[in-house]
Design a protein around this motif. Structure first.
Motif, short mmCIF file in Angstrom:
data_model
loop_
_atom_site.label_atom_id
_atom_site.label_comp_id
_atom_site.label_asym_id
_atom_site.label_seq_id
_atom_site.Cartn_x
_atom_site.Cartn_y
_atom_site.Cartn_z
N HIS A 1 0.83 -1.21 0.00
CA HIS A 1 0.00 0.00 0.00
C HIS A 1 0.87 1.26 0.00
O HIS A 1 0.59 2.23 -0.71
CB HIS A 1 -0.92 0.02 1.23
CG HIS A 1 -2.00 -1.02 1.21
ND1 HIS A 1 -2.85 -1.19 0.15
CD2 HIS A 1 -2.38 -1.95 2.14
CE1 HIS A 1 -3.71 -2.17 0.43
NE2 HIS A 1 -3.44 -2.66 1.62
N LEU A 2 1.91 1.26 0.81
CA LEU A 2 2.77 2.45 0.91
C LEU A 2 3.51 2.70 -0.40
O LEU A 2 3.57 3.84 -0.89
CB LEU A 2 3.76 2.28 2.05
CG LEU A 2 3.14 2.28 3.46
CD1 LEU A 2 4.11 1.70 4.48
CD2 LEU A 2 2.73 3.70 3.86
N SER B 1 -1.03 5.79 -8.57
CA SER B 1 -2.03 4.89 -9.17
C SER B 1 -2.25 5.14 -10.64
O SER B 1 -3.04 4.42 -11.27
CB SER B 1 -3.39 5.09 -8.49
OG SER B 1 -3.28 4.93 -7.12
N PHE C 1 0.10 4.67 7.40
CA PHE C 1 0.63 5.71 6.51
C PHE C 1 1.25 6.84 7.34
O PHE C 1 2.37 7.28 7.07
CB PHE C 1 -0.48 6.29 5.61
CG PHE C 1 -0.54 5.66 4.24
CD1 PHE C 1 -1.02 4.37 4.07
CD2 PHE C 1 -0.10 6.35 3.12
CE1 PHE C 1 -1.06 3.78 2.80
CE2 PHE C 1 -0.13 5.77 1.86
CZ PHE C 1 -0.61 4.49 1.70
N ASN D 1 -5.75 5.28 -2.08
CA ASN D 1 -5.33 4.05 -1.42
C ASN D 1 -6.52 3.34 -0.78
O ASN D 1 -7.66 3.66 -1.11
CB ASN D 1 -4.18 4.29 -0.44
CG ASN D 1 -3.14 3.17 -0.49
OD1 ASN D 1 -3.40 2.05 -0.06
ND2 ASN D 1 -1.99 3.45 -1.09
N THR E 1 -3.82 11.37 -2.35
CA THR E 1 -3.41 10.10 -2.95
C THR E 1 -4.61 9.16 -2.97
O THR E 1 -5.64 9.44 -2.36
CB THR E 1 -2.21 9.47 -2.19
OG1 THR E 1 -1.65 8.41 -2.97
CG2 THR E 1 -2.62 8.91 -0.84
N SER F 1 2.56 1.83 -3.28
CA SER F 1 1.56 2.25 -4.27
C SER F 1 1.36 3.76 -4.24
O SER F 1 1.26 4.42 -5.29
CB SER F 1 0.26 1.50 -4.00
OG SER F 1 -0.83 2.14 -4.59
N SER F 2 1.32 4.35 -3.04
CA SER F 2 1.13 5.80 -2.97
C SER F 2 2.40 6.58 -3.25
O SER F 2 2.36 7.72 -3.72
CB SER F 2 0.53 6.20 -1.62
OG SER F 2 -0.88 6.00 -1.64
N LEU F 3 3.56 5.99 -2.96
CA LEU F 3 4.82 6.67 -3.29
C LEU F 3 4.99 6.76 -4.81
O LEU F 3 5.53 7.74 -5.32
CB LEU F 3 6.01 5.92 -2.69
CG LEU F 3 6.22 6.13 -1.18
CD1 LEU F 3 7.25 5.14 -0.65
CD2 LEU F 3 6.67 7.57 -0.91
N LEU F 4 4.56 5.73 -5.52
CA LEU F 4 4.75 5.70 -6.97
C LEU F 4 3.54 6.24 -7.71
O LEU F 4 3.68 6.91 -8.73
CB LEU F 4 5.08 4.27 -7.41
CG LEU F 4 6.49 3.83 -7.01
CD1 LEU F 4 6.62 2.33 -6.93
CD2 LEU F 4 7.51 4.41 -8.00
N LEU G 1 6.21 13.89 -2.25
CA LEU G 1 6.30 12.43 -2.36
C LEU G 1 4.94 11.83 -2.72
O LEU G 1 4.85 10.85 -3.44
CB LEU G 1 6.79 11.82 -1.04
CG LEU G 1 8.29 11.96 -0.78
CD1 LEU G 1 8.62 11.58 0.66
CD2 LEU G 1 9.09 11.08 -1.74
#
Lengths: 142, 142, 142
Positions: A91-92, A99, C63, C52, C50, A94-97, C96
């Motif tokens: 999950h983490l 969707s 998070f 998620n 974001t 996914s948000s750093l890179l 980020l």
């Protein structure tokens, strides 16, 4: 002109995978667009999309090694643990890179730099088929 | 209304640079858009784009210092090393920050918050001129 | 069809908050869009957006705990310190995670995966009301 369709990708191993060709093949309608944008959105929260280097597979290996260190498994402070040690890091990551990617379209083709490609970032050990929503918007040739 | 054009930025030193003005000057057609979106895409995988604070240059210095620690050079596990120690970190920073920004346009102008600007994030020690693709889509005034 | 409007969110505590419902309620015009895209942009540099997991609140807690470790307060090398120890980390987290999300719209609704939601990421200890610009573009039903 608006085109929207879903694309199912075959299951991939954990890691970073080039999918530019699959996106292009899945969207032959793009050849009619003179100027536009293509939005690629992943319908999952444990895999992601990004644009990066399309030539040397070791870049994709280094991505996997870097993100595994930057977002470790089994951190004692994680409370979301029910789905296995790879789940919360997924999950983490996914948000750093992110969707989705949004890509320029010119004269019927993706307008990417010479060395750019689209990565599917599979963050689970055993990810299933991943579904993308492709949304293409642009001007058609007369 | 669709406008798409390429903008070449002069080479910048490694670090984070405000480029909002250059984007606006490069796209005078924006003044005719009542409601729309501007997509700014960088055609490279070792530089990136983001939106952040536009006033205090020390924020941009802190960005450079933070990202150099978060994504170190010379990690023993990097396998992509041929282009120098700044190259693999540049690819990773590029995906952490992103290859594009998408900005609202209202009444002929970028609709940003008071303190927001667009950063070119130059991750190489000796980056060359960076090319952007600007894609503007919106409603024209009658 | 273009719709653009501003949405003010009530102040939230530091952390990650689901705002999908507020976005949908703020944009009833979406029900007329057959195929389109919704851009959600935050007009601030110390909060972010974001996509998620939308079900388990412990994901959002993890998070907050992860990003506080990945981007620590009071780093000796920070030079931008005037607005308090939570300020520079807020700017870094904002880039980020990102200032905007772009979401597919189908048949009058956001087309998200079953487990996806939109997070407001509040990075300040005492953030005020946060303003979003919603830009919806798409095909209307005849």
């Amino acid at each position: 002109m608006w085109i929207q369709k879903e694309l199912s990708l075959k299951p991939r191993s954990r890691g970073f995978h080039l999918i530019t060709d699959e996106i292009e093949r899945g969207l032959p309608e793009m050849q009619d667009v003179v100027t536009g944008l293509l939005h690629v959105f992943i319908l999952h929260t444990s895999a992601s999309l990004t644009v990066n280097e399309n030539a040397d597979a070791s870049v994709r290996g280094d991505f996997e090694r870097f993100f595994n260190r930057a977002v470790p498994e089994n951190e004692p402070y994680y409370q979301h643990r029910d789905e296995g040690p790879d789940d919360m890091p997924a999950h983490l990551k996914s948000s750093l890179l992110g969707s989705s990617v949004l890509l320029p379209v010119s004269d019927g083709q993706l307008r990417l730099g010479t060395w750019q490609g689209v990565y599917l970032c599979e963050h689970r050990d055993h990810g299933s088929s991943r579904r993308l929503v492709l949304t293409l918007n642009g001007n058609e040739a007369l």
